[in-house]
Write an enzyme that holds these catalytic residues in place. Structure first.
Site, PDB file in Angstrom:
ATOM      1  N   SER A 168       0.826  -1.200   0.000  1.00  0.00           N
ATOM      2  CA  SER A 168       0.000   0.000   0.000  1.00  0.00           C
ATOM      3  C   SER A 168       0.858   1.246   0.000  1.00  0.00           C
ATOM      4  CB  SER A 168      -0.881   0.014   1.244  1.00  0.00           C
ATOM      5  OG  SER A 168      -2.040  -0.723   1.006  1.00  0.00           O
TER       6      SER A 168
ATOM      7  N   PRO B  93      -7.416  -0.274  -7.068  1.00  0.00           N
ATOM      8  CA  PRO B  93      -7.078   0.876  -6.226  1.00  0.00           C
ATOM      9  C   PRO B  93      -8.192   1.190  -5.225  1.00  0.00           C
ATOM     10  CG  PRO B  93      -7.854   1.616  -8.367  1.00  0.00           C
ATOM     11  CD  PRO B  93      -7.820   0.112  -8.429  1.00  0.00           C
ATOM     12  N   GLY B  94      -7.822   1.513  -4.014  1.00  0.00           N
ATOM     13  CA  GLY B  94      -8.779   1.945  -3.001  1.00  0.00           C
ATOM     14  C   GLY B  94      -8.424   3.340  -2.542  1.00  0.00           C
TER      15      GLY B  94
ATOM     16  N   ARG C  68      -5.342   5.349  12.104  1.00  0.00           N
ATOM     17  CA  ARG C  68      -4.103   5.189  11.342  1.00  0.00           C
ATOM     18  C   ARG C  68      -2.859   5.783  12.020  1.00  0.00           C
ATOM     19  NH1 ARG C  68      -3.154   6.756   6.834  1.00  0.00           N
ATOM     20  NH2 ARG C  68      -2.207   4.864   5.995  1.00  0.00           N
TER      21      ARG C  68
ATOM     22  N   CYS D 284      -9.906   7.660  26.121  1.00  0.00           N
ATOM     23  CA  CYS D 284      -9.226   7.472  27.390  1.00  0.00           C
ATOM     24  C   CYS D 284      -7.923   6.712  27.150  1.00  0.00           C
ATOM     25  CB  CYS D 284     -10.154   6.694  28.304  1.00  0.00           C
ATOM     26  SG  CYS D 284     -10.060   7.318  29.947  1.00  0.00           S
TER      27      CYS D 284
HETATM   28  N1  LLP Z   1      -6.475  -5.254  -3.205  1.00  0.00           N
HETATM   29  C1  LLP Z   1      -6.126  -6.032  -2.166  1.00  0.00           C
HETATM   30  C2  LLP Z   1      -6.090  -7.467  -2.338  1.00  0.00           C
HETATM   31  C3  LLP Z   1      -5.777  -5.461  -0.938  1.00  0.00           C
HETATM   32  O1  LLP Z   1      -5.416  -6.241   0.068  1.00  0.00           O
HETATM   33  C4  LLP Z   1      -5.816  -4.054  -0.799  1.00  0.00           C
HETATM   34  C5  LLP Z   1      -5.477  -3.424   0.476  1.00  0.00           C
HETATM   35  C6  LLP Z   1      -6.221  -3.273  -1.893  1.00  0.00           C
HETATM   36  C7  LLP Z   1      -6.538  -3.919  -3.090  1.00  0.00           C
HETATM   37  C8  LLP Z   1      -6.320  -1.770  -1.845  1.00  0.00           C
HETATM   38  O2  LLP Z   1      -5.132  -1.147  -1.521  1.00  0.00           O
HETATM   39  P1  LLP Z   1      -5.018   0.451  -1.621  1.00  0.00           P
HETATM   40  O3  LLP Z   1      -5.095   0.835  -3.081  1.00  0.00           O
HETATM   41  O4  LLP Z   1      -6.167   1.028  -0.879  1.00  0.00           O
HETATM   42  O5  LLP Z   1      -3.726   0.764  -0.980  1.00  0.00           O
HETATM   43  N2  LLP Z   1      -5.488  -0.195   6.497  1.00  0.00           N
HETATM   44  C9  LLP Z   1      -4.272   0.161   5.790  1.00  0.00           C
HETATM   45  C10 LLP Z   1      -4.265  -0.347   4.396  1.00  0.00           C
HETATM   46  C11 LLP Z   1      -4.450  -1.830   4.321  1.00  0.00           C
HETATM   47  C12 LLP Z   1      -4.635  -2.244   2.919  1.00  0.00           C
HETATM   48  C13 LLP Z   1      -4.962  -3.662   2.820  1.00  0.00           C
HETATM   49  N3  LLP Z   1      -5.211  -4.099   1.502  1.00  0.00           N
HETATM   50  C14 LLP Z   1      -4.094   1.669   5.836  1.00  0.00           C
HETATM   51  O6  LLP Z   1      -4.885   2.339   6.494  1.00  0.00           O
HETATM   52  O7  LLP Z   1      -3.152   2.206   5.261  1.00  0.00           O
END
Ligand code: LLP
Length: 460
Positions: A233, A314-315, A357, A388
């Protein structure tokens, strides 16, 4: 206080950190899609996630168009799956679909939201390293476009559940195998290791991934769509993606040599980086798409094979910078440190329950007063929440106007990804709403939690 007492010209917004519709009034009030922050706070309360709908749609389209165009140049088609784990709601799933994206889910809950939004099963993928039988069966029933299997054991389970659902060789369940290539990226470095020590996927090493792909081919009720990989990521450049793609293309070629079966598709995952603070630079999506497509095309030419259909997930880079968290400042407390210096603790009405985060990853954010510009004179501040717990820190170190005072609004940008989606009820704090803004209008797309919501789960 300003040194002269004259009104201050507010520092400009760093546009790559804030939503595109963000602006400032001459008095320094933050405006989102034409709506002043004070109006938003009055109408929806704080804390609140305020999401710029047009920015989301523009990012979604940017990914779709950039990757489609770049891969068309090497003769391949692309599907962009929006990674719902970053933030998913019915409205957002609909926007993603309207902009030509599909939806990637990784639990039954995310799948339920996507289906509720009316996303056709065929446009949904289901991931997960430990899916339940119920989740797999629901996905099969919904006709998902792909189940991404994560282990040898799961291949057999998906096949069995497919049979239970009456699927056979003429109604196969489309499956991808998640592969770990040894490339792990994030930040600016990537490493390639021989062995994997993490829970996801099947390793390339020792022919395991190849064996998993063959195992899928042995099940008549499964259709082997391709191989999937996700390398990390917040990745900032193309090199790690390219190195990973090279390994996946080699795997595809090996499978073809062994079995004669040419994988139609490769999923190269998500992980595209954004800017959280002004000093960071977001990736250039179009340039990255061109680099990646060029590399994939070149490797396929070397291997003498066709370019597969490509998918990406993408997320963060779609939703991250669309959203600002609006907080109200409560207690402002100067604390004298051991070295005699003073740090001003600025407490806001949320914290680690709406943004875990910083505590979890040491993630950095920026902030600014949202109701006015404040004095030009600044203090060394730490923005903390109301939980707290002393680790309840939103921003560890930031310069804020020295006249920051209870009742001020504080806006933290780039909270769209993994903010609301990782929010908790710690200390029985109520999770904030998500308010979508567009063209001067606001609407709640996820409402604020209430004490009744909390107590509804407590059955005494
Ligand atoms: N595809 C798969 C299989 C994944 O495991 C993930 C993220 C994504 C796509 C999307 O990744 P992105 O484009 O959003 O980076 N909670 C952490 C991020 C964990 C991501 C886990 N997998 C944070 O807040 O940075």
């Amino acid at each position: 206080m300003s040194a002269t007492g004259a009104p201050q010209v507010p520092a400009p917004l760093d546009q790559h950190v804030w939503p595109t519709s963000a602006d400032l009034t001459p008095a320094g009030e933050l405006v989102l899609a034409g709506l002043p922050a004070t109006d938003l706070a009055r109408d929806f309360g704080t804390p609140a996630f305020v999401m710029d709908e047009k920015h989301f749609r523009d990012r979604a389209r940017l990914f779709r168009d950039s990757f489609t165009e770049a891969f068309a140049a090497v003769g391949a088609e692309v599907d962009v799956y929006y990674a719902g784990k970053s933030f998913l709601s019915v409205a957002v799933a609909r926007w993603a679909r309207e902009e030509g994206l599909r939806v990637d889910t990784c639990t039954g809950g995310e799948l339920a939201v996507a289906l509720r939004a009316g996303v056709p099963g065929a446009e949904i993928g289901l991931h997960g390293n430990n899916k339940s039988d119920a989740e797999i069966s629901r996905a099969i029933e919904a006709g998902v476009g792909r189940v991404v299997v994560d282990s040898f054991a799961e291949i057999d389970r998906v096949a069995e559940l497919a049979r239970d659902a009456g699927r056979d060789s003429s109604t196969r369940v489309p499956v991808m195998v998640r592969v770990t290539t040894g490339i792990h990226a994030g930040g600016h470095e990537f490493i390639s290791t021989a062995h994997e020590d993490q829970k996801f996927g099947v390793s390339l090493t020792g022919g395991q991934a190849l064996a998993a792909l063959r195992a899928v081919l042995d099940h008549p009720e499964l259709e082997l769509l391709g191989a999937h990989t996700h390398i990390g990521s917040q990745i900032q450049d193309a090199a790690a993606f390219e190195a990973n793609a090279r390994k996946m293309l080699a795997l595809r070629a090996d499978l073809e040599t062994e079995t004669g079966y040419l994988l139609p598709e490769l999923d190269l995952g998500g992980g595209y980086g954004i800017a959280y603070v002004p000093s960071e630079t977001p990736i250039d999506v179009a340039a990255l798409a061109r680099d990646l497509a060029g590399a994939v095309g070149a490797v396929c030419a070397e291997l003498g094979t066709t370019v597969p259909r490509i998918s990406i997930e993408p997320g963060r880079s779609v939703v991250g910078s669309t959203t600002v968290t609006l907080y109200t400042v409560g207690v402002v407390k100067p604390v004298t440190l051991d070295d005699g210096s003073v740090r001003t603790y600025v407490s806001v009405d949320g914290g680690m329950s709406d943004n875990i985060r910083p505590a979890l990853y040491g993630a950095e954010y920026t902030a600014r007063l949202a109701n006015r510009s404040g004095s030009a004179e600044t203090v060394r501040a730490r923005v903390v929440g109301k939980h707290c717990e002393s680790g309840d820190i939103v921003i560890s170190d930031i310069e804020l106007p020295s006249d920051v005072t209870p009742g001020d609004l504080l806006a933290v940008p780039a909270t769209g990804a993994y903010g609301r989606s990782m929010a908790s009820n710690y200390n029985h704090v109520l999770r904030p709403p998500v308010v979508a803004v567009a063209d001067g209008a606001a609407r709640v797309i996820v409402r604020r939690e209430t004490e009744d919501d909390l107590l509804a789960l407590d059955v005494g």
